[in-house]
Design a protein around this motif. Structure first.
Motif, PDB file in Angstrom:
ATOM      1  N   ALA A 124      14.898  79.876  -4.554  1.00  0.00           N
ATOM      2  CA  ALA A 124      13.956  78.754  -4.515  1.00  0.00           C
ATOM      3  C   ALA A 124      13.103  78.779  -3.257  1.00  0.00           C
ATOM      4  O   ALA A 124      12.028  78.173  -3.201  1.00  0.00           O
ATOM      5  CB  ALA A 124      14.718  77.432  -4.599  1.00  0.00           C
ATOM      6  N   PHE A 125      13.587  79.537  -2.232  1.00  0.00           N
ATOM      7  CA  PHE A 125      12.852  79.638  -0.970  1.00  0.00           C
ATOM      8  C   PHE A 125      12.167  80.994  -0.812  1.00  0.00           C
ATOM      9  O   PHE A 125      11.575  81.270   0.227  1.00  0.00           O
ATOM     10  CB  PHE A 125      13.805  79.411   0.203  1.00  0.00           C
ATOM     11  CG  PHE A 125      14.545  78.107   0.127  1.00  0.00           C
ATOM     12  CD1 PHE A 125      13.933  76.916   0.497  1.00  0.00           C
ATOM     13  CD2 PHE A 125      15.856  78.063  -0.324  1.00  0.00           C
ATOM     14  CE1 PHE A 125      14.617  75.708   0.427  1.00  0.00           C
ATOM     15  CE2 PHE A 125      16.548  76.861  -0.404  1.00  0.00           C
ATOM     16  CZ  PHE A 125      15.917  75.678  -0.029  1.00  0.00           C
ATOM     17  N   GLY A 126      12.289  81.850  -1.838  1.00  0.00           N
ATOM     18  CA  GLY A 126      11.629  83.147  -1.785  1.00  0.00           C
ATOM     19  C   GLY A 126      12.536  84.336  -1.567  1.00  0.00           C
ATOM     20  O   GLY A 126      12.063  85.436  -1.263  1.00  0.00           O
ATOM     21  N   ALA A 127      13.850  84.162  -1.744  1.00  0.00           N
ATOM     22  CA  ALA A 127      14.783  85.250  -1.452  1.00  0.00           C
ATOM     23  C   ALA A 127      14.613  86.462  -2.351  1.00  0.00           C
ATOM     24  O   ALA A 127      14.964  87.576  -1.965  1.00  0.00           O
ATOM     25  CB  ALA A 127      16.224  84.740  -1.558  1.00  0.00           C
ATOM     26  N   ASN A 132      14.995  94.251  -2.553  1.00  0.00           N
ATOM     27  CA  ASN A 132      14.913  95.683  -2.309  1.00  0.00           C
ATOM     28  C   ASN A 132      15.258  96.071  -0.877  1.00  0.00           C
ATOM     29  O   ASN A 132      15.276  97.258  -0.543  1.00  0.00           O
ATOM     30  CB  ASN A 132      13.509  96.188  -2.650  1.00  0.00           C
ATOM     31  CG  ASN A 132      13.230  96.145  -4.140  1.00  0.00           C
ATOM     32  OD1 ASN A 132      14.156  96.203  -4.954  1.00  0.00           O
ATOM     33  ND2 ASN A 132      11.974  96.033  -4.505  1.00  0.00           N
ATOM     34  N   ASP A 133      15.526  95.073  -0.036  1.00  0.00           N
ATOM     35  CA  ASP A 133      15.942  95.366   1.335  1.00  0.00           C
ATOM     36  C   ASP A 133      17.403  95.800   1.404  1.00  0.00           C
ATOM     37  O   ASP A 133      17.840  96.329   2.426  1.00  0.00           O
ATOM     38  CB  ASP A 133      15.764  94.134   2.233  1.00  0.00           C
ATOM     39  CG  ASP A 133      14.314  93.756   2.435  1.00  0.00           C
ATOM     40  OD1 ASP A 133      13.437  94.578   2.102  1.00  0.00           O
ATOM     41  OD2 ASP A 133      14.054  92.646   2.931  1.00  0.00           O
ATOM     42  N   TYR A 134      18.158  95.553   0.323  1.00  0.00           N
ATOM     43  CA  TYR A 134      19.600  95.796   0.322  1.00  0.00           C
ATOM     44  C   TYR A 134      19.991  96.817  -0.744  1.00  0.00           C
ATOM     45  O   TYR A 134      19.241  97.057  -1.695  1.00  0.00           O
ATOM     46  CB  TYR A 134      20.352  94.491   0.036  1.00  0.00           C
ATOM     47  CG  TYR A 134      20.172  93.418   1.077  1.00  0.00           C
ATOM     48  CD1 TYR A 134      20.993  93.364   2.197  1.00  0.00           C
ATOM     49  CD2 TYR A 134      19.192  92.443   0.940  1.00  0.00           C
ATOM     50  CE1 TYR A 134      20.852  92.371   3.149  1.00  0.00           C
ATOM     51  CE2 TYR A 134      19.031  91.442   1.897  1.00  0.00           C
ATOM     52  CZ  TYR A 134      19.869  91.410   3.002  1.00  0.00           C
ATOM     53  OH  TYR A 134      19.708  90.433   3.942  1.00  0.00           O
ATOM     54  N   LEU A 150      22.966  83.308  -3.680  1.00  0.00           N
ATOM     55  CA  LEU A 150      23.673  82.300  -2.895  1.00  0.00           C
ATOM     56  C   LEU A 150      23.875  82.682  -1.438  1.00  0.00           C
ATOM     57  O   LEU A 150      24.370  81.877  -0.647  1.00  0.00           O
ATOM     58  CB  LEU A 150      25.021  81.998  -3.541  1.00  0.00           C
ATOM     59  CG  LEU A 150      24.921  81.527  -5.007  1.00  0.00           C
ATOM     60  CD1 LEU A 150      26.299  81.308  -5.583  1.00  0.00           C
ATOM     61  CD2 LEU A 150      24.086  80.259  -5.111  1.00  0.00           C
ATOM     62  N   GLY A 151      23.486  83.884  -1.068  1.00  0.00           N
ATOM     63  CA  GLY A 151      23.616  84.292   0.325  1.00  0.00           C
ATOM     64  C   GLY A 151      22.808  85.542   0.589  1.00  0.00           C
ATOM     65  O   GLY A 151      22.539  86.326  -0.321  1.00  0.00           O
ATOM     66  N   LYS A 336      16.516  84.157   6.866  1.00  0.00           N
ATOM     67  CA  LYS A 336      15.617  85.268   6.542  1.00  0.00           C
ATOM     68  C   LYS A 336      15.323  86.104   7.778  1.00  0.00           C
ATOM     69  O   LYS A 336      15.308  87.339   7.722  1.00  0.00           O
ATOM     70  CB  LYS A 336      14.317  84.725   5.940  1.00  0.00           C
ATOM     71  CG  LYS A 336      13.328  85.811   5.514  1.00  0.00           C
ATOM     72  CD  LYS A 336      12.121  85.216   4.812  1.00  0.00           C
ATOM     73  CE  LYS A 336      11.218  84.471   5.773  1.00  0.00           C
ATOM     74  NZ  LYS A 336       9.928  84.062   5.145  1.00  0.00           N
ATOM     75  N   TRP A 337      15.103  85.446   8.897  1.00  0.00           N
ATOM     76  CA  TRP A 337      14.779  86.153  10.139  1.00  0.00           C
ATOM     77  C   TRP A 337      15.994  86.886  10.691  1.00  0.00           C
ATOM     78  O   TRP A 337      15.894  88.050  11.093  1.00  0.00           O
ATOM     79  CB  TRP A 337      14.246  85.151  11.161  1.00  0.00           C
ATOM     80  CG  TRP A 337      13.705  85.778  12.406  1.00  0.00           C
ATOM     81  CD1 TRP A 337      12.447  86.282  12.602  1.00  0.00           C
ATOM     82  CD2 TRP A 337      14.407  85.961  13.639  1.00  0.00           C
ATOM     83  NE1 TRP A 337      12.329  86.765  13.887  1.00  0.00           N
ATOM     84  CE2 TRP A 337      13.520  86.579  14.545  1.00  0.00           C
ATOM     85  CE3 TRP A 337      15.695  85.648  14.070  1.00  0.00           C
ATOM     86  CZ2 TRP A 337      13.873  86.911  15.854  1.00  0.00           C
ATOM     87  CZ3 TRP A 337      16.068  85.972  15.370  1.00  0.00           C
ATOM     88  CH2 TRP A 337      15.159  86.599  16.244  1.00  0.00           C
TER      89      TRP A 337
END
Length: 434
Positions: A124-127, A132-134, A150-151, A336-337
């Motif tokens: 919902a926040f753009g995750a 593709n980062d993982y 969820l994480g 995110k950061w």
């Protein structure tokens, strides 16, 4: 991170500090609903276990400098098991939760399968843009059946052995990491070298810190241990569990253990006192050793690949946002950061927490650690991460590990027979699973 991170991850606080962490978390849940985006001052509470390393690596201070309206307050419980129990109580009661909660990899299946309604869907926040980062496995582990994320992953726990070169020299053992890797290419070889060490070191120093540590290291090498692919609990008939249990019991019976229960004050002090010469070392343990051994330990430690011919993983963690956080949007921005590749790279270079971000993994491949005798930690842990099995995780993974390691502690500290201790583990697991 970690035991964890399970350490993985773990630095641990005692009861008073755990209580202080709970109070900090409780304060965070009741803080003002003002938003940093509209110029309001926001205090974000982060509740963790062990040492994730964010504060130690200066990441909170850096984020606060970039976001002057944000203040970050971290609380941490030393024992992950204590942390998880407290988190369950808070989730059930709906109060005392932090804006951000750490979740150890051994608990993530419980979150996605049983508690998904208690955490924010980070999509919902753009995750989704981070997928593709993982690696597919790291991302999928924190994804519920309906697709909710969820994480976001922090670190993983590729395994090695950390050892004291000064103690090895005194005992007449080789200190070269490549030579040692050959001598302990099997677990039998590792224990045989331990017997040589014990014969020279006497009663003041031992080969390993605890047999619980040895068990966790070995079980981390296996894809299937407690659950099968269908979700059935199979630990009683697991060859992996039996092999790790039997080897750990053998180490206890041969007097190779310092009998130090992990995450206790005595164990912490032993990192500098020389009470043990080797320790199972998932990547997050590097930062823990630095914190406990201090400046006096620099150059006395080194790192070598894991025995057994198979890479393994012990620990690793996620950051999640409980439902009801008054600052969910700001909390996600911090998550995110913190989990972005540049920050994961800094964490590994400063603390040893091995990245779960693919970009950060590539960036740290040539890293050496001066504290650990200039060991090529990027290469050692990078290879371990590449070849570690994708573990089958069940909803009670953490509980099963805890009960078995508690039983092994009985064997080494009380002299309980292996058979009796195993029956205690079975009873504890039965109570935990319900």
């Amino acid at each position: 991170m970690p035991i964890s991170r399970a350490a993985r991850r773990a630095t641990l606080r005692l009861g008073a500090v755990a209580l202080a962490g709970a109070l900090l978390a409780a304060c965070g849940s009741g803080s003002s609903g003002s938003s940093a985006s509209d110029g309001g001052k926001v205090t974000l509470t982060v509740d963790l276990f062990g040492t994730f390393g964010f504060k130690e690596a200066g990441l909170y201070a850096e984020y606060e400098k970039l976001h002057p309206n944000v203040t970050i307050k971290e609380s941490s419980t030393e024992q992950e098991n204590d942390y998880w129990k407290a988190l369950q109580t808070r989730l059930a009661g709906g109060g005392g939760l932090a804006d951000i909660q750490g979740i150890e990899v051994g608990r993530i299946a419980a979150v996605t399968q049983q508690q998904a309604d208690k955490f924010e869907d980070l999509n919902a926040f753009g995750a989704k843009g981070r997928k593709n980062d993982y690696s597919p496995a790291k991302w999928a582990a924190a994804t519920a059946a309906d697709g909710r994320t969820l994480g976001l992953g922090t670190d993983v726990g590729p395994e090695a052995i950390c050892y004291r070169t000064d103690l090895f020299k005194k005992a007449g053992l080789p200190t070269d990491r490549d030579e040692l890797a050959k001598k302990w290419s099997t677990w039998d070889g590792y224990l045989a070298l331990g017997k040589q060490y014990q014969a020279k070191a006497g009663s003041k120093s031992h080969w390993i810190d605890s047999v619980g540590s040895l068990y966790s290291l070995m079980i981390g090498q296996q894809k299937e241990r407690y659950y099968d692919d269908s979700g059935k609990l199979v630990y009683k008939d697991s060859p992996a569990v039996k092999a790790a249990w039997d080897t750990s019991v053998k180490a206890a019976e041969e007097g190779l253990s310092a009998k130090l229960r992990q995450w206790t004050p005595g164990w912490n002090q032993a990192f500098s006192s020389g009470s043990f010469a080797t320790i199972g070392c998932p990547a997050w343990m590097l930062g823990y050793i630095k914190g406990q051994a201090g400046n006096g330990g620099q150059g006395k430690w080194d790192v070598a690949p894991l025995p057994g011919g198979v890479a393994g993983n012990w620990g690793g963690s996620y950051l999640a946002i409980p439902k009801g956080s008054p600052h969910a949007k700001e909390a996600y921005e911090l998550i995110k950061w913190l989990t972005a590749a540049p920050q994961q790279e800094k964490l590994f270079k400063k603390q040893g927490s091995f990245p779960s971000s693919l970009g950060a993994i590539e960036a740290v491949k040539d890293v050496r650690d001066a504290y650990f005798s200039n060991a090529p930690t990027g290469e050692i842990f990078g290879k371990a991460a590449e070849t570690s099995p994708v573990q089958v995780l069940g909803v009670h993974d953490g509980d099963v590990t805890q009960q078995i390691t508690d039983a092994l502690n009985e064997v080494e500290q009380k002299g309980t027979s292996a058979g009796t201790a195993w029956s205690h583990a079975e009873k504890g697991i039965e109570n935990a699973v319900g």
